[in-house]
Design an enzyme around this catalytic site. Structure first.
Site, PDB file in Angstrom:
ATOM      1  N   GLU A 130      22.204   1.050   5.783  1.00 12.66           N
ATOM      2  CA  GLU A 130      20.897   0.495   5.446  1.00 12.66           C
ATOM      3  C   GLU A 130      20.317   1.165   4.188  1.00 12.66           C
ATOM      4  O   GLU A 130      19.113   1.167   3.981  1.00 12.66           O
ATOM      5  CB  GLU A 130      19.940   0.587   6.650  1.00 12.66           C
ATOM      6  CG  GLU A 130      19.708   2.003   7.199  1.00 12.66           C
ATOM      7  CD  GLU A 130      20.735   2.451   8.231  1.00 12.66           C
ATOM      8  OE1 GLU A 130      21.840   1.919   8.249  1.00 12.66           O
ATOM      9  OE2 GLU A 130      20.411   3.360   9.022  1.00 12.66           O
ATOM     10  N   ASN A 177      17.624   5.314  13.519  1.00 12.06           N
ATOM     11  CA  ASN A 177      18.826   4.772  12.886  1.00 12.06           C
ATOM     12  C   ASN A 177      18.742   3.257  12.880  1.00 12.06           C
ATOM     13  O   ASN A 177      18.359   2.647  13.867  1.00 12.06           O
ATOM     14  CB  ASN A 177      20.082   5.219  13.631  1.00 12.06           C
ATOM     15  CG  ASN A 177      21.340   4.710  12.959  1.00 12.06           C
ATOM     16  OD1 ASN A 177      21.379   4.559  11.737  1.00 12.06           O
ATOM     17  ND2 ASN A 177      22.366   4.442  13.744  1.00 12.06           N
ATOM     18  N   ASP A 224       0.829  -1.209   0.000  1.00 13.41           N
ATOM     19  CA  ASP A 224       0.000   0.000   0.000  1.00 13.41           C
ATOM     20  C   ASP A 224       0.863   1.259   0.000  1.00 13.41           C
ATOM     21  O   ASP A 224       0.544   2.252   0.661  1.00 13.41           O
ATOM     22  CB  ASP A 224      -0.927   0.035   1.230  1.00 13.41           C
ATOM     23  CG  ASP A 224      -1.751  -1.229   1.389  1.00 13.41           C
ATOM     24  OD1 ASP A 224      -2.209  -1.768   0.367  1.00 13.41           O
ATOM     25  OD2 ASP A 224      -1.944  -1.687   2.544  1.00 13.41           O
ATOM     26  N   GLU A 279     -11.836   0.167  -3.103  1.00 14.64           N
ATOM     27  CA  GLU A 279     -11.025   0.740  -2.015  1.00 14.64           C
ATOM     28  C   GLU A 279      -9.885   1.546  -2.630  1.00 14.64           C
ATOM     29  O   GLU A 279      -9.837   1.766  -3.832  1.00 14.64           O
ATOM     30  CB  GLU A 279     -10.468  -0.385  -1.147  1.00 14.64           C
ATOM     31  CG  GLU A 279      -9.646  -1.391  -1.953  1.00 14.64           C
ATOM     32  CD  GLU A 279      -9.203  -2.600  -1.152  1.00 14.64           C
ATOM     33  OE1 GLU A 279      -9.641  -2.740   0.001  1.00 14.64           O
ATOM     34  OE2 GLU A 279      -8.418  -3.392  -1.692  1.00 14.64           O
TER      35      GLU A 279
END
Ligand SMILES: [Ca+2]
Ligand SMILES: [Ca+2]
Ligand SMILES: [Ca+2]
Length: 800
Positions: A574, A600, A227, A425
């Protein structure tokens, strides 16, 4: 008599074990485990050390068998052969004393084969636990054809309070009271190999490469997210998603998770990017539930975000579905929080004016118009039964638009119907060139929509994204319908990727992008039988001259990278273009890149052979001199190879992770040959089976744009220390340089090509501590000013 009683009690337990095994066996993908394994508690489970640690079951006086080794192995060179069996329980046994614990769940596997031509054509085998006395439990079973190796597999939980001090595991055939009357049926010889018993540890780490190198969809390969709502702020695209990973719990033996349970989800996942290919994982916002920002809500699905200056302060408003019954909003100081709830009850619910007939008061999507007026679009689900069936099907009137107050956390006035054809929806609105575009997901028919009714020609089919164009954000008659924007994703990604969708549109640097989801990562893990775990995708939108939109084609290639990646700064580890075998996790403390307000994360679950990668990193013509990583060593002997272009590409540097285990530290390596634009792979090395280290951030350093050699030293002049500095110009042009130390600044003036100059700093003291001298150099290259700085250190000195 005692024997019979014992065995009948075992039988009841057998049924449970068989059912468990059936559930495991019903999974469509019987591939090798895809999860990182916990240690095998069985010693010599493969019988490669002969019969060491094994003995014949002697739990009852009547039990008896002969164990010998055989070279007819399932794997390796040895297996056990069981002969001369006297009871059905007669088989190879091993003690688990001190190895298993009450209350814990375990996974057992074993290979088994029988060959007696006089035996039945198939035979059931069990792995069974003998806790002691008369307490036996079947742990796993298989029914195997004669002459073939079968796989016994089962999971079991040791009951709380169970005494495990004499726990023993063995392999057997189904109990019968008088086996010697039909020995070929009940007491046949059999062979066993590869016995394993592991604690059942669910790992969410994705072991497959979920986003293939070179491809840009799905956006991330190490976790799920559904979504997605795209949001642009300050040159970055943020994507807010339903945290599909929350309930993901793959069976460690099969790699197959139970199907997604939306009721589990009360977090929102956030990722961001400046190039649409390398995405930074910002982790999850704990939105709902007892520890959530808004604890009066239980779920957080289908987020939508907007920003607005309220009372002079820029704020970020994150709307979400609290299950199907209501919607809510939390407030952030930045796109990454921190988050607070300004409300103590839901924003959209049964008392919202004009929403009474909306079955599902969810999927809230905000729009802040150019004049500052904000709107919220929401709703979905079964059409009102007050309408005729054909209307319920084609124009279910289950979506609403409503004005938001200036504070963004309350509605104003009455909700208006969005008469979206075949609507289900996922309403969303964006504005382009003065026109409003409403897009939504269409329903799949059925009783909720009046049954099987004739579809108005041109209206969307089931599970498609339709769209409408209006001049007024509160006026959406069915005549504004403009067509199908996106067919069902299964049309592009095939079996296992169907179901409903949820889209958004955002503009980034002059281009429009369409977000949607598809369970493509789930498919890469489990094949065509997916469990509903969805992944975010992006495609570019193309507008026709009349303002309509060309239908979007979904693909794994995705969108072009908007810009090359700048490595010359501290950035989060990351941040992932692609990855293999790693996970991310939140840690305490500030983000080096995003500041104290932002969460973090670190990259973890790093094993030998895992890697992470960045797409299209621009090292520049002079290239990178070094790379520094902030790491926490977890084992000795780890290292990081920095490679170009692919996971097996040339190594331009190797960073030893040789710092004390358990402590965060900086580790650095010099780089050779990292010039120009390349995909960069960090490949992780270390002892197999060890959790090697965690990584927080990276920073590359560029080769200085001017080539100077700078050194510093000290000498004694009388009884006083003099600090000296030497600058050698390796360039073919004149360079102007200046040195700075704790004892002042000394210009070198112009240093000719190929020449060196010295400067000295009288300290007027008899002793100086160790220190550094900084040399700054400037020159004109191709008509452009270029500058670089260098540091050189000197040791402590005493001249007294
Ligand atoms: Ca073996
Ligand atoms: Ca790993
Ligand atoms: Ca980090």
């Amino acid at each position: 008599m005692e024997h019979r009683l014992l065995r009948s009690s075992r039988r009841r337990i057998t049924a449970v074990a068989a059912a468990l095994t059936l559930a495991v066996g019903s999974a469509a993908v019987a591939a090798a485990p895809v999860q990182a394994a916990s240690p095998n508690l069985i010693v010599n489970g493969g019988f490669e050390d002969g019969l060491a640690s094994w003995f014949a079951n002697d739990g009852n006086a009547a039990d008896g068998a002969t164990l010998s080794t055989t070279t007819d192995a399932y794997s390796g060179t040895g297996a056990v052969l069981v002969t001369n069996r006297t009871t059905t329980g007669s088989g190879p046994m091993q003690s688990l004393s001190g190895k298993v614990q009450a209350g814990k769940t375990y996974l057992v596997t074993a290979r088994v084969k029988y060959e007696n031509p006089n035996s039945p054509s198939t035979k059931q085998f069990f792995v069974t636990m003998h806790y002691g006395g008369s307490t036996y439990t079947n742990l796993g079973t298989v029914t195997v054809p004669r002459g073939q190796w079968g796989l016994i597999q089962g999971t079991f939980t040791i009951p709380a309070g169970q005494n495990v001090s004499t726990a023993r595991i063995f392999v057997e055939t189904p109990w019968t009271s008088n086996p010697s009357t039909a020995p070929d049926t009940h007491l046949m010889d059999f062979k066993v190999d590869d016995v394993t018993l592991q604690e059942y540890v669910v790992s969410k780490t994705i072991e497959v490469v979920g986003k293939l190198p070179g491809e840009h969809n799905p956006l991330i390969g190490h976790k799920f997210g559904a979504d997605g709502f795209g949001f642009v702020h300050d040159g970055r695209v943020y994507l807010y998603m339903t945290n599909d990973t929350q309930g993901y719990a793959p069976n460690p033996a099969t790699g197959v998770s139970p199907g997604i349970n939306y009721g589990d989800i009360n977090q929102i996942t956030v990722i961001s990017s400046t190039d649409l290919v390398n995405w930074t994982d910002h982790g999850e916002i704990q939105v709902a539930g007892p520890n959530g920002v808004a604890p009066f809500t239980g779920n957080s699905w289908a987020p939508g975000i907007a920003k607005k200056v309220v009372n002079g302060e820029e704020k970020f408003f994150l709307y979400y579905a609290n299950g199907g019954g209501s919607s809510n909003v939390i407030t952030g100081k930045s796109p990454l929080g921190p988050w607070t709830s300004e409300r103590t009850s839901t924003l959209i619910n049964g008392s919202t004016p004009g929403a009474e007939d909306v079955a599902w008061k969810f999927d809230p999507a905000p729009l802040v118009d150019d004049d500052g007026q904000a709107y919220l679009y929401f709703g979905g689900g079964p059409a009102s039964t007050s309408m005729p069936p054909v209307e319920r099907f084609n124009n279910p009137k289950n979506i609403r638009s409503i004005k938001l107050g200036d504070n963004m956390i309350a509605t104003e006035g009455r909700a208006a119907v969005v008469d979206a054809p075949v609507a289900f929806e996922a309403g969303h609105v964006f504005k382009r060139e003065g026109k409003y575009y409403f897009s939504y997901s269409s329903h799949f028919g059925g009783n909720d929509f009046g049954g099987n009714q004739p579809r108005v020609p041109g209206y969307p089919g089931g599970g498609q994204i339709g769209y409408m164009i209006s001049d007024n954000p509160m006026s959406w008659p069915k005549e504004t319908y403009a067509g199908v924007l996106f067919p069902n994703q299964s049309q592009f990604f095939g079996a296992g990727t169907g179901g409903n969708n949820h889209q958004s549109v955002f503009e980034f640097e002059g281009r429009y992008y369409f977000t949607y989801h598809a369970p493509t990562l789930n498919k890469r893990i489990n094949g065509n039988t997916t469990q509903g775990y969805r992944s975010p995708h992006i495609q570019e939108l193309t507008f026709n001259p009349d303002g309509t939109i060309q239908q979007v084609v979904g693909d794994y290639a995705g969108v072009d990278q908007v810009r090359d990646f700048n490595p010359y700064r501290v950035f989060e580890a990351e941040t992932l273009g692609w990855s293999k075998g790693i996970a991310t996790g939140k840690v305490d403390g500030a983000s080096a890149e995003f500041g104290t307000a932002a969460p973090n994360l670190v990259v973890r679950d790093i094993d030998e052979g895992d890697w992470t990668a960045l797409s299209a990193v621009d090292f520049g013509a002079d290239g990178a001199a070094s790379v520094t990583a902030k790491v926490r060593a977890l084992a000795a002997g780890g290292s990081i190879e920095v490679r170009l272009d692919n996971a097996g590409g040339p190594v331009v540097g190797t960073i030893p992770v040789d710092t004390p285990t358990g402590e965060w530290a900086q580790v650095t390596a010099d780089l050779q040959g990292a010039t120009g634009v390349h995909d960069v792979y960090f490949t992780y090395r270390g002892p197999a089976g060890d959790d090697l280290f965690e990584i927080d951030s990276w920073a590359f350093e560029a080769v200085p744009p001017l080539d100077l050699s700078v050194t510093a030293d000290t000498r004694c002049v009388g009884e006083k220390v003099m600090v000296t500095v030497r600058a050698a110009n390796n360039e073919a042009i004149h360079v102007t340089a200046s040195a700075e130390s704790a004892y002042g600044t000394r210009p070198f003036g112009s240093v000719p090509p190929g020449k060196e100059k010295f400067r000295s700093f009288p300290t007027d003291t008899a002793a100086v501590p160790a220190g550094e001298v900084t040399v700054t150099a400037t020159a004109t290259v191709d008509g452009e000013p270029v500058s670089a700085s260098y540091t050189a250190s000197y040791a402590a000195r005493s001249c007294g």
